[in-house]
Each structure stands twice: as C-alpha cells, then as structure tokens.
Scaffold this motif. Structure first.
Motif, PDB file in Angstrom:
ATOM      1  N   GLY A 263      28.934  40.008  66.357  1.00 39.18           N
ATOM      2  CA  GLY A 263      30.030  41.095  65.797  1.00 39.18           C
ATOM      3  C   GLY A 263      29.314  42.035  64.948  1.00 39.18           C
ATOM      4  N   GLY A 264      28.272  42.100  64.522  1.00 38.60           N
ATOM      5  CA  GLY A 264      27.742  43.202  63.990  1.00 38.60           C
ATOM      6  C   GLY A 264      27.946  43.695  62.684  1.00 38.60           C
ATOM      7  N   GLU A 265      28.749  42.624  61.924  1.00 37.25           N
ATOM      8  CA  GLU A 265      29.120  42.866  60.827  1.00 37.25           C
ATOM      9  C   GLU A 265      28.846  41.757  59.672  1.00 37.25           C
ATOM     10  N   VAL A 266      28.974  41.775  58.535  1.00 38.95           N
ATOM     11  CA  VAL A 266      28.618  41.145  57.120  1.00 38.95           C
ATOM     12  C   VAL A 266      29.983  41.146  56.203  1.00 38.95           C
ATOM     13  N   ASP A 267      30.454  40.057  55.828  1.00 39.98           N
ATOM     14  CA  ASP A 267      31.818  39.981  55.044  1.00 39.98           C
ATOM     15  C   ASP A 267      32.794  40.728  55.685  1.00 39.98           C
ATOM     16  N   GLY A 268      32.899  40.904  56.974  1.00 35.76           N
ATOM     17  CA  GLY A 268      34.147  41.681  57.416  1.00 35.76           C
ATOM     18  C   GLY A 268      33.839  43.307  57.485  1.00 35.76           C
ATOM     19  N   GLN A 269      32.755  43.682  56.938  1.00 34.65           N
ATOM     20  CA  GLN A 269      32.382  44.998  57.155  1.00 34.65           C
ATOM     21  C   GLN A 269      31.104  45.316  58.133  1.00 34.65           C
ATOM     22  N   PRO A 270      31.597  46.267  59.176  1.00 31.37           N
ATOM     23  CA  PRO A 270      30.491  46.499  60.231  1.00 31.37           C
ATOM     24  C   PRO A 270      29.339  47.066  59.455  1.00 31.37           C
ATOM     25  N   VAL A 271      28.205  46.800  59.936  1.00 27.87           N
ATOM     26  CA  VAL A 271      26.689  47.233  59.529  1.00 27.87           C
ATOM     27  C   VAL A 271      26.703  48.653  60.122  1.00 27.87           C
ATOM     28  N   ASN A 272      26.102  49.668  59.412  1.00 27.54           N
ATOM     29  CA  ASN A 272      25.767  50.878  59.926  1.00 27.54           C
ATOM     30  C   ASN A 272      24.279  51.156  59.586  1.00 27.54           C
ATOM     31  N   VAL A 273      23.860  51.948  60.596  1.00 21.74           N
ATOM     32  CA  VAL A 273      22.305  52.111  60.346  1.00 21.74           C
ATOM     33  C   VAL A 273      22.000  53.737  60.207  1.00 21.74           C
TER      34      VAL A 273
ATOM     35  N   LEU B 205      25.715  46.747  70.164  1.00 26.98           N
ATOM     36  CA  LEU B 205      26.542  45.637  70.591  1.00 26.98           C
ATOM     37  C   LEU B 205      27.483  46.186  71.905  1.00 26.98           C
ATOM     38  N   ALA B 206      27.582  47.641  72.141  1.00 29.61           N
ATOM     39  CA  ALA B 206      28.616  48.017  73.039  1.00 29.61           C
ATOM     40  C   ALA B 206      28.066  48.019  74.389  1.00 29.61           C
ATOM     41  N   LEU B 207      26.734  47.460  74.625  1.00 22.51           N
ATOM     42  CA  LEU B 207      26.249  47.463  75.879  1.00 22.51           C
ATOM     43  C   LEU B 207      26.877  46.689  77.009  1.00 22.51           C
ATOM     44  N   LYS B 208      26.842  47.325  77.965  1.00 23.55           N
ATOM     45  CA  LYS B 208      27.470  46.497  79.243  1.00 23.55           C
ATOM     46  C   LYS B 208      26.725  46.500  80.466  1.00 23.55           C
ATOM     47  N   ASN B 209      26.595  45.718  81.420  1.00 23.41           N
ATOM     48  CA  ASN B 209      26.216  45.710  82.812  1.00 23.41           C
ATOM     49  C   ASN B 209      26.717  46.618  83.643  1.00 23.41           C
ATOM     50  N   SER B 210      26.034  47.051  84.578  1.00 26.58           N
ATOM     51  CA  SER B 210      26.639  48.471  85.354  1.00 26.58           C
ATOM     52  C   SER B 210      27.995  48.055  86.000  1.00 26.58           C
TER      53      SER B 210
ATOM     54  N   PHE C 137      27.047  41.790  74.524  1.00 26.60           N
ATOM     55  CA  PHE C 137      27.392  41.416  73.225  1.00 26.60           C
ATOM     56  C   PHE C 137      28.520  40.954  72.646  1.00 26.60           C
ATOM     57  N   ASN C 138      28.385  40.195  71.766  1.00 27.02           N
ATOM     58  CA  ASN C 138      29.668  39.924  71.019  1.00 27.02           C
ATOM     59  C   ASN C 138      29.903  40.805  70.028  1.00 27.02           C
ATOM     60  N   GLN C 139      31.115  41.695  70.305  1.00 28.49           N
ATOM     61  CA  GLN C 139      31.628  42.650  69.280  1.00 28.49           C
ATOM     62  C   GLN C 139      32.572  42.176  68.039  1.00 28.49           C
ATOM     63  N   GLN C 140      32.957  40.787  68.541  1.00 33.63           N
ATOM     64  CA  GLN C 140      34.062  40.253  67.551  1.00 33.63           C
ATOM     65  C   GLN C 140      33.227  39.125  66.922  1.00 33.63           C
ATOM     66  N   TYR C 141      33.220  39.091  65.528  1.00 37.34           N
ATOM     67  CA  TYR C 141      32.732  38.077  64.661  1.00 37.34           C
ATOM     68  C   TYR C 141      33.435  36.798  65.118  1.00 37.34           C
ATOM     69  N   ASP C 142      32.808  35.547  65.203  1.00 42.19           N
ATOM     70  CA  ASP C 142      33.244  34.388  65.155  1.00 42.19           C
ATOM     71  C   ASP C 142      32.658  33.519  64.077  1.00 42.19           C
ATOM     72  N   ALA C 143      33.467  33.069  63.035  1.00 34.12           N
ATOM     73  CA  ALA C 143      32.832  32.307  61.898  1.00 34.12           C
ATOM     74  C   ALA C 143      32.349  30.842  62.754  1.00 34.12           C
ATOM     75  N   ASN C 144      33.327  30.350  63.466  1.00 28.12           N
ATOM     76  CA  ASN C 144      32.945  29.044  63.959  1.00 28.12           C
ATOM     77  C   ASN C 144      31.446  28.848  64.350  1.00 28.12           C
ATOM     78  N   LYS C 145      30.888  29.780  64.791  1.00 31.94           N
ATOM     79  CA  LYS C 145      29.434  29.815  65.345  1.00 31.94           C
ATOM     80  C   LYS C 145      28.503  29.121  64.254  1.00 31.94           C
ATOM     81  N   TRP C 146      28.967  29.507  63.118  1.00 35.68           N
ATOM     82  CA  TRP C 146      28.094  29.075  62.069  1.00 35.68           C
ATOM     83  C   TRP C 146      28.111  27.606  62.026  1.00 35.68           C
ATOM     84  N   LYS C 147      29.422  27.222  62.137  1.00 35.05           N
ATOM     85  CA  LYS C 147      29.584  25.699  62.269  1.00 35.05           C
ATOM     86  C   LYS C 147      28.924  25.126  63.247  1.00 35.05           C
ATOM     87  N   LEU C 148      28.773  25.396  64.361  1.00 37.65           N
ATOM     88  CA  LEU C 148      27.879  24.978  65.427  1.00 37.65           C
ATOM     89  C   LEU C 148      26.615  24.713  64.956  1.00 37.65           C
TER      90      LEU C 148
END
Length: 621
Positions: free
Chosen positions: A243-253, A263-268, A274-285
């Motif tokens: 999701g490219g975010e930390v504590d609900g805030q998008p990370v900017n560079v 994370l907006a990259l797509k195939n042709s 990439f996953n543009q939405q954060y999923d907290a359950n991935k940490w539990k896995l």
C-alpha cells in the motif's frame, strides 16, 4: 554410504561448470551436455551442487572491493576504496545497464537448473547397488525438497530486488523459447503465494537437523524452508509491497507519492502489479510464519554474539552459505590499516550507524536522560588481546564512546580503543609516523569517517604475528533475526505492542546484557510508533554488516530520509576535540530518488520481448 559434503560439491561445481550468460542458451554452459547429468545419480547431484554454490554471501570481506557493497550502499558504512561498486549506489549512478547487485539473469539461470533437476531426477538410475534403496527412498526425495527450497529462495532474491517478476513454472526447451518470452511480470500477491507454496511443499520432507550425519550439515532443513516463508511474508507485509503507506499516511519522496508512482505499475494488459491498498492481515500472516520457526524448538541464541561471525555456529544459525577456512586476509580487509597492523581496512562506519548504538542504560543517545556526553574525556579500562593473551588496558577515550551498547565494542574500531599492541589512531594529526590508521598520505585506503568495522573480525587476529585461519559461514537466517521478524510483524498488526512484542525483542537484547523494553519512564516505548523505531533500530544493530539494512530501509520506505542519506563522519584531518566534530564525508548526501526503491529490469530483458515486460517506475528513460 559415503556422501559428498556440500562444500566438496561446491568445489566440484566451480571446477566442472561455468555459468551460462543467458537463460535462453540452447545448451547452457553450466552443463557439458544436459543428458550427461542424468546417466547416473552422482552426475545429477552436481546440479544441486551448482544451486548451493550460487547462494549469495551478502557480506564477504575476503572480496575487499565488492564483497561488502550492501553495507557500503546503505547507511551502515562508506567504502574506503574508490574502485568499489559501492560508489554507484552512493552517487545514484546505477541503472538498467549497470547494476552489480541485480543478477537478474543469474537468478533465472538458477530457476532453469532447478526445474531441469526436478523434472528429470526420477528418471536417473542409481548404478551402485549398495546405495540404491537409500537413494530412492530417502536421498532423492530429500533432494527434490531441497531444490524446491532453492527455487523459492532465488525467486525471493528476485522479489526483494525487483518486486513482481515473471513466474517460470517449468523447464523450457529451446523450441519453446517463444512461449517463454511471452511471460509477463506477475502481481506481488501471486509471486508471494508462489514462493510460499514452494516452501510449504518442501518443509515437511526436509529434516529438522543433520546432526546424525555431519557430512550433510549445510543442506536445507525444515527450519530453513519455514524461515524463507516467514521472511517472504514479512516483505509482502511491509510498506513497499503493501500500500505504500505508514500509519494510514501515504509515503511521499520529494513530493512524489509511492502509491501513485512505484505501486501504480501495470502490465501492458492493464493488470495491476503492486498492492495500492494496505492490508494489516499480511502482518499477522508474517508473524504466524515466524512463530512456526520458533515453535520448532530447534534453535537457541548463541551465548556470545560476536563469535557467530568468525566461528561456525549451528545452534542459532538456521541456514547458512557454507564457507571455508579464511586466512588473515578476511580480517586484514576490515582492521585499521596502520603499517604495524598489516591491515588495509576497507570500510568506514558512518556517524548514522555509530549514533544508532544505544547507551548501556537502554536509552538512545539523543534522549536527554541517556547520559551521552560527546564533549568530555573519560579514563577507563577495556579488554584487549595483547601479547597473545587477554589483558585489561587503561585507555583515555572520548565520552561519546563510554557506556554504549556492548555490541558497539565488538562492531566498531574507534579512536583510542586498544587493539593488539597499541591503541587505534584514526586522528591523523597525531604524530605516529606510518603506524597511523587515519587519513593522511594513504588516501583511498584509510578510514574516511574516523571509524572502521570490527564486526566479522576475530578479536585475536594479528595479521603480522601468527595469523589465524577461521572457518566462517554466512548466516542467511538466524534465530535473532526470526525473533525480530515476529516482534516487528506483531507490533505492526496490533494497535499497541503486547507482551509478545516485548518478549522477542528483549530476548535479543538480553543476550548482550541490554536493558529490557519498555525502559521505565520512556512513554514512547509503550506506543506502536515508538516500538517501531525500537525494532527498526534493534535490527540495525543486531544485524549490522550482514546485508539486511540495504533492503530493510527499502521495504520500510525510509531509504530516502535524511537518517539514511546523510553521509557524515568525524573531522578526520582535525586534532584533539576538533577531531570529534561531525563532518560530511563527501559534498552532498547520498543520492536516493523514488525509483531507487526498486531495481530496474535489465534493458536486454525488456528488449527481448517488446511490450511484454514493463519497466519499474522511473527507469523507463
């Protein structure tokens, strides 16, 4: 049965095979003739040997110029030798045509070898009757699981560098190459599931240990397969891939959103990669997978952390790249390089790394209650191996080096500390003639920051007086790392740290006699954000110079921050108190742009199949 040791197989592989230049070679040069390898089991075993021999060694001081690039390419260190490839990463000069850390083609060569073995091994005759039953019932089934692990491992190496990559799921012959070239990059979730599935398939068929057959030590175990699964899931849960975010805030560079660029990259065909939405359950896995390793009950923290890096260890280390007997050259390439030491120290530790070692009361040096005072002198004693025995030496050191985390004194060489027959002198203006470890007239060799790296050095090593030879392995996975995976994953999953988070980070700290967390009176240690900083820092210290920091700062999306890009040391041309002033090592900070978070797919791979492989964001130019 007389089995071949892994390191013997590695040597055979090195002498009998040369790596193929391209995955698509008709008859890859790692095989003389592919068919020859399956005339007898002892020939087929050589494919397994090749896969083991190509395991990475992410910190290899024996290769002084380029064996330590992962450390010198991160905020841990600065390479003293200008010929090192570390300069590319420091200056942002790496690109799709020049990326020494990439090894994209090499990884896919390994994938091809793995599938060739898996699809043919059951056809191989075991010509020697006395070993046939054992091979058919025990050894060959185990080999297949080892190779599944190695296949997953090389895909993970691709994943942590490039993110989504093509999944090659079988062996392709030359007549099928056009079909292979149609394979596009697969989404992060699909790639992660592929790696995890291979680990799950391999683990039950692998032994817990090879204690009963020491000749086989170094091969893959069940713990290694479960550790690879856990590490893959940890990366998948991390901000770069989640999701490219930390504590609900998008990370900017530099004003650019990671979520809307990398994370907006797509195939042709429009498939999001990439996953543009954060999923907290991935940490539990990830946490659950790390606990699977812990619950094996097979591993223990080695009592002396320092010994892990100059002695072979099989109690804490879960999986390792098997090394050899290294002479003094390994230590010489790290030790301070005054003429009388006979060394040529290649790495300077940075101020950012030095300042990350806590005080021995458990407080960071920037905590106002820590007791850190860089502006005083302290008369104290330190242990040193001198005159071929351990002694206590009287020293006068700067206050900034007093009462630090015990790992500071085994990881760092600093001005004034005792080493062998004298004290280290990185303050060049001190009149010590050629017995000086500072900048001076050895430009391009001596320390650029006022520090050298001590970790991995045998403390009794003396390159000029009966130098030691040490049997070293590179720990790919070790228990302390797994404990920190669990602490990190659970801290990120929960709204606030619980007892398990504290327990597993404190297990790592307890070994080196560091105070348990939370430290009394320090409110930050009770919060998710405060413990995140603690866990990140504990990984930085415990796993220093092991090749982890380069990728940790990327998966956490912090590699662009001043913490990681400011390249500071001491005033190496100053004297007295002036020597200890923070001073830039070079003009400007390390160059780190948003696209540096992922490595570029090599240009040659993009051009092989136009419109099939899409390039990572920012590298299209």
């Amino acid at each position: 049965m007389q089995k071949l040791k892994v390191y013997i197989l590695m040597m055979l592989a090195a002498s009998l095979f040369a790596a193929c230049n391209k995955f698509l070679d008709v008859v890859p040069r790692e095989f003389h003739q592919e068919e020859d390898l399956f005339k007898d089991i002892q020939q087929a075993e050589k494919e397994v040997a090749v896969l083991y021999s190509r395991l990475p060694w992410d910190f290899n001081a024996d290769d002084g110029a380029n064996g330590t690039v992962l450390s010198a390419g991160s905020d841990e260190a600065y390479h003293n030798w200008d010929q090192s490839n570390a300069r590319l990463y420091e200056q942002g000069a790496w690109n799709p045509l020049s990326n020494p850390l990439g090894n994209y083609n090499g990884m896919y060569e390994n994938v091809r070898i793995a599938y060739h073995f898996l699809e043919n091994i059951d056809k191989v005759p075991v010509l020697e009757a006395s070993i046939r039953e054992q091979y058919e019932t025990i050894v060959i089934p185990r080999y297949k699981n080892e190779v599944k692990f190695l296949l997953a491992f090389y895909y993970f190496e691709l994943f942590k560098r490039y993110g989504p990559v093509p999944i090659v799921d079988r062996y392709y012959r030359i007549a099928e190459m056009n079909e292979l070239l149609k394979k596009d990059r697969r989404p992060v979730n699909e790639l992660v599931q592929f790696i995890v599935k291979l680990c799950d398939e391999a683990a039950p068929g692998l032994p817990l240990t090879y204690e009963a057959d020491p000749n086989e030590v170094g091969r893959v175990t069940r713990g290694a397969a479960l550790a690879l699964k856990a590490k893959t899931l940890l990366y998948a849960a991390s901000p770069l891939f989640n999701g490219g975010e930390v504590d609900g805030q998008p990370v900017n560079v530099n004003g650019q959103s990671v979520k809307n660029t990398l994370l907006a990259l797509k195939n042709s065909d429009g498939t999001p990669l990439f996953n543009q939405q954060y999923d907290a359950n991935k940490w539990k896995l990830a946490a659950d997978a790390a606990m699977e390793v812990i619950n094996l009950g097979q591993y223990n923290l080695h009592p002396v952390q320092q010994e892990l890096f100059y002695k072979r260890n099989f109690t804490e280390v879960i999986f390792h790249k098997q090394g050899k007997s290294y002479g003094a050259s390994w230590d010489r390439n790290l030790m301070p390089n005054g003429t009388d030491y006979g060394a040529s120290g290649s790495l300077s530790m940075t101020n950012a790394m030095i300042n990350s070692y806590e005080m021995d009361n458990g407080l960071p040096v920037d905590d106002p209650h820590s007791g850190y005072d860089p502006d005083i002198w302290v008369d104290t004693t330190m242990r040193v191996f001198r005159d071929r025995t351990w002694k206590t030496a009287n020293v006068r050191i700067r206050g900034m080096y007093h009462h630090r985390d015990p790992r500071f004194y085994t990881d760092v060489y600093f001005n004034g500390m005792p080493l062998l027959h004298r004290n280290v002198i990185t303050e060049f203006v001190t009149n010590a003639g050629s017995n000086n470890d500072g900048w001076g007239n050895k430009t391009g060799q001596n320390t650029r920051t006022g520090y050298y790296v001590q970790k991995w050095v045998d403390p009794t090593q003396n390159p000029k007086d009966r130098p030691n030879s040490n049997m070293r392995n590179f720990p790919v996975f070790r228990l302390a790392d797994v404990y920190l995976w669990y602490a990190e994953a659970m801290n990120e999953f929960l709204p606030a740290p619980n007892g398990d988070v504290y327990h597993y980070i404190n297990e790592v700290r307890k070994r080196v006699k560091m105070p348990a967390l939370p430290v009394a009176g320090r409110a930050e240690d009770l919060t998710k954000q405060g413990m995140r900083r603690r866990i990140h820092n504990e990984r930085k210290i415990e796993l220093a110079m092991e090749g982890h920091r380069f990728f940790d700062t990327r998966r956490w999306l912090i590699a662009h921050t001043p913490e990681c890009t400011q390249l500071m040391g001491l005033n190496i041309n100053g004297g007295g108190a002036d020597f200890y002033k923070p001073t830039p090592v070079r003009t400007g900070a390390r160059v780190f742009n948003i696209y540096h978070y992922l490595m570029p797919i090599p240009t040659v791979e993009i051009t092989k199949a136009p419109g099939v492989l899409v390039q990572n964001y920012g590298w299209e130019r």
